[in-house]
Design a protein around this motif. Structure first.
Motif, PDB file in Angstrom:
ATOM      1  N   ARG A   1       0.809  -1.214   0.000  1.00 13.91           N
ATOM      2  CA  ARG A   1       0.000   0.000   0.000  1.00 13.91           C
ATOM      3  C   ARG A   1       0.844   1.266   0.000  1.00 13.91           C
ATOM      4  N   TRP A   2       1.907   1.242   0.799  1.00  8.30           N
ATOM      5  CA  TRP A   2       2.713   2.453   0.969  1.00  8.30           C
ATOM      6  C   TRP A   2       4.168   2.038   1.154  1.00  8.30           C
ATOM      7  N   ARG A   3       5.024   2.592   0.352  1.00  8.31           N
ATOM      8  CA  ARG A   3       6.425   2.190   0.344  1.00  8.31           C
ATOM      9  C   ARG A   3       7.125   2.443   1.677  1.00  8.31           C
ATOM     10  N   ALA A   4       6.687   3.464   2.420  1.00  9.86           N
ATOM     11  CA  ALA A   4       7.341   3.805   3.684  1.00  9.86           C
ATOM     12  C   ALA A   4       7.207   2.704   4.724  1.00  9.86           C
TER      13      ALA A   4
END
Length: 696
Positions: A25-28
């Motif tokens: 969902r989110w690279r972080a």
């Protein structure tokens, strides 16, 4: 308290695994996963320190299986392996924050973050397992997670085959381990490893059969010839952080399992156990180092080097069994210290080297040593850290590999106390082969470092290489820094290994025998004190910095003082060159025999560096060479030359392939009974039922 810290570490690994999936969902979330992995690794290191300090704990979970419940405990033997798991895991987790972004696709990055931390958790559970069923379940978590990690880049040639070979051999090893545990009664409900080690009431036949099963079972993970086939295939196929975990941590579990079962659980060994283990270990070491000299791929070379180092560790376990069977308990314990110490050192150095290979792959987009070169000017920090790993693995003093190799050879020389001429001759032969192995290992790492980092770039990708992200360099710094500290402060590494070996063998005084308390009792050690043995007594902790193979009258060295002496000599030579040497800088073109101007392709390559060894050991390698020359028009002036060399690995060619072919023939034959007819299948069941009734 020790197991509570371990539970906190496992919770952090769980958080790291779950948040790793968030990369979809989110690279972080990848950074969060890496941070949680770093925290988990630090907690594992703290836990290992408490275990080494003597803290003991045990717990049984309210979970039951048909073969007993799940139980965990803290043991001295597991402490050093837990320490290397925490140190290497911390470095790899930090390295992964920058490296995993270069693994193609969000799904693959999520798999790497999730399963890498799951494999770390599996290793920790293996080391904390207090009974066989817990051990086997945790072992399967480790094996399955690493198998999936190797298949992450499944669309590249050879990846699925490498992963399948790894899984197939692991299943063979698992079956052998499980049958071995069943044979010694450790799969009975409520039986723990501690209880079994205190009352090893086994007949000679059962104990010997269990020994062979454990040697096969753990020999798969330890890469013993001829079970080593998965190592040089799986390591190049996996991402670099996975390769670092495999070679630094997972393979060490094979050595741990072998010590746990053969040394701790089976009681007093038979002499032939030790000779067989020593022989297999030496053969594995020489086999691994010979192939590490030839392969052009950097990661494959490091994988064969892992085979070599695992062979040395297993050889030291075998030597410990030989000494113990001859009632030389102190020497047996000391040989086991060498095996465990080398496992710690190898984990730190080889994980650094594999992370360095990952840096090279990211920066230069390839791992072919013949197409690299010149990276030292472009990747200064990564080059320095890889150099530390290469120095240690090559056995250059005063770093880690030199210590354990010197101690191992000294222990083999101490075997002259054995009574029979055949035993002494066997030990002399093992010592000569290991000496050759160590010399060839030095050559292999000179070849690797020179081919990849020195000279001029031999490809456009190598010339365009730049330094990798900071987190990757910091991950390497953790493991390389730990390697340097343990090398120069022997009390750290030898202290941990002696504690673990003492817990496995119940032999007291191993630390004082191998690292005498010169700092604490200088009056008892006149000769080392006269030679300056107390020079750093006010600075460094512990017994001292002088290492001996259980006897000062025999031999001793000090890696710390060797390092200080080398630094002083280098500083003196540098000052002399600076003040006495020529100051003006003169540059000339490279002379290439009166031919055309110098080109980087004219340099010695890593392949050319080992041509002598190809010729010398060509019978082992099955060396094949193909040269195609295009003379254009003039018969003596080649327009172009195509050169290709192939190496045939005998185990894969003459063992694995015939077995696979036979298995396929059996499978083809078995299709005859798979008709798809339900009535015929019911008839099979009735026939089996009748046979069972007749037997009983």
């Amino acid at each position: 308290m020790p197991l509570e810290l371990l539970a906190a570490a496992l919770a952090c690994y769980a958080v790291a695994s779950v948040t790793g999936l968030g990369v979809l969902r989110w690279r972080a979330f990848g950074d969060v996963s890496s941070a949680a992995g770093v925290v988990a690794g630090v907690l594992v290191v703290i836990t290992a320190a408490t275990w080494l300090g003597g803290a003991r704990d045990a717990v049984a979970l309210p979970v039951s299986t048909p073969l007993g419940g799940l139980a965990f405990s803290s043991t001295p033997l597991a402490a050093t392996f837990l320490l290397l798991t925490g140190l290497v895991g911390t470095g790899i987790s930090l390295f992964s924050a920058g490296y995993t972004r270069h693994v193609g696709g969000a799904l693959r990055q999520a798999c790497v973050h999730c399963l890498l931390n799951l494999s770390f958790a599996g290793v920790v559970l293996v080391l904390a397992a207090a009974n066989a069923i817990t051990f086997l379940l945790a072992w399967e978590v480790m094996v399955i997670s690493t198998y999936v990690l190797v298949t992450v880049e499944f669309d590249r040639p050879g990846r699925p085959q490498a992963a399948f070979l790894m899984l197939a051999l692991s299943k063979i090893g698992f079956i052998a381990m499980a049958v071995g545990f069943l044979a010694i009664g450790s799969l009975r409900t409520g039986v723990t490893f501690t209880e079994l080690s205190q009352h090893p009431a086994l007949s000679a036949g059962v104990a010997s059969a269990a020994f062979v099963l454990f040697l096969i079972g753990f020999g798969v993970k330890a890469g013993l010839v001829p079970l080593q086939g998965w190592l040089p295939e799986a390591h190049p196929a996996a991402p670099a952080n996975v390769s670092a975990a495999l070679s630094g941590i997972v393979v060490a579990m094979g050595v741990y399992g072998l010590i746990l079962t053969v040394v701790t659980l089976l009681g007093t060994p038979a002499a032939w156990w030790g000779y067989l283990t020593l022989g297999v270990g030496v053969i594995t070491a020489i086999y691994g180092v010979l192939f590490s000299l030839l392969v052009p791929n950097l990661k494959r070379m490091l994988a064969y080097s892992t085979v070599e180092n695992l062979g040395f560790m297993v050889a030291m376990v075998g030597l410990a069994l030989v000494f113990t069977s001859s009632h030389q308990d102190l020497l047996g314990g000391a040989a086991l210290v060498v095996a465990i110490l080398h496992a710690l050192y190898h984990a730190l150095l080889k994980s650094t080297a594999f992370m360095g290979a990952g840096c090279v792959d990211v920066a230069a987009h390839g791992l072919d040593l013949d197409r690299l070169g010149g990276l030292a000017r472009r990747m200064r920090f990564a080059t320095l850290l890889f150099f530390v790993a290469a120095m240690g693995l090559a056995g250059i003093p005063p770093l880690n590999g030199f210590q354990t190799e010197w101690l191992g050879l000294q222990m083999l020389i101490r075997a002259r106390i054995l009574t029979t001429p055949e035993s002494r001759l066997y030990m002399a032969g093992a010592g000569m082969l290991l000496t050759l192995t160590f010399a060839l290992a030095t050559t292999a790492y000179v070849r690797v470092f020179g081919g990849a980092f020195l000279g001029a770039p031999r490809s456009r990708d190598a010339s365009n290489a730049r330094e990798v992200p900071r987190t990757m360099r910091l991950g390497m710094l953790i493991t390389a820094g730990a390697a340097v500290i343990t090398a120069l402060v022997p009390a750290v590494g030898i202290g941990a290994a002696a504690t673990s070996a003492g817990g496995a063998t119940r032999v007291p005084g191993l630390l004082d025998a191998m690292l005498p308390p010169i700092f604490l009792h200088p009056s008892q050690f006149a000769l080392p004190v006269r030679l300056g043995g107390t020079f750093l007594s006010q600075i460094l902790p512990g017994n001292g910095v002088v290492i001996t193979p259980t006897s000062f009258s025999y031999s001793f060295i000090s890696p710390t003082y060797i390092f200080l002496s080398l630094m002083a000599i280098i500083a003196l030579v540098t000052v002399c060159i600076h003040f006495l040497g020529r100051r003006e800088r003169v540059e000339h073109d490279v002379w290439v025999g009166g031919g055309p101007p110098f080109r980087p392709s004219m340099q010695y390559t890593a392949t050319a560096f080992t041509n002598l060894f190809r010729s010398t050991f060509g019978g082992v390698f099955g060396d094949q060479r193909t040269v195609q020359q295009d003379y254009h028009q003039a018969p003596y002036y080649a327009h172009s030359v195509r050169y290709e060399r192939r190496v045939v690995e005998p185990v894969a060619t003459y063992l694995y392939r015939p077995l696979v072919a036979a298995a396929r023939r059996v499978s083809a034959w078995s299709r005859v009974i798979q008709t798809g007819n339900v009535s015929l299948y019911l008839l099979y069941l009735v026939a089996v039922f009748v046979v069972v009734l007749l037997i009983h």
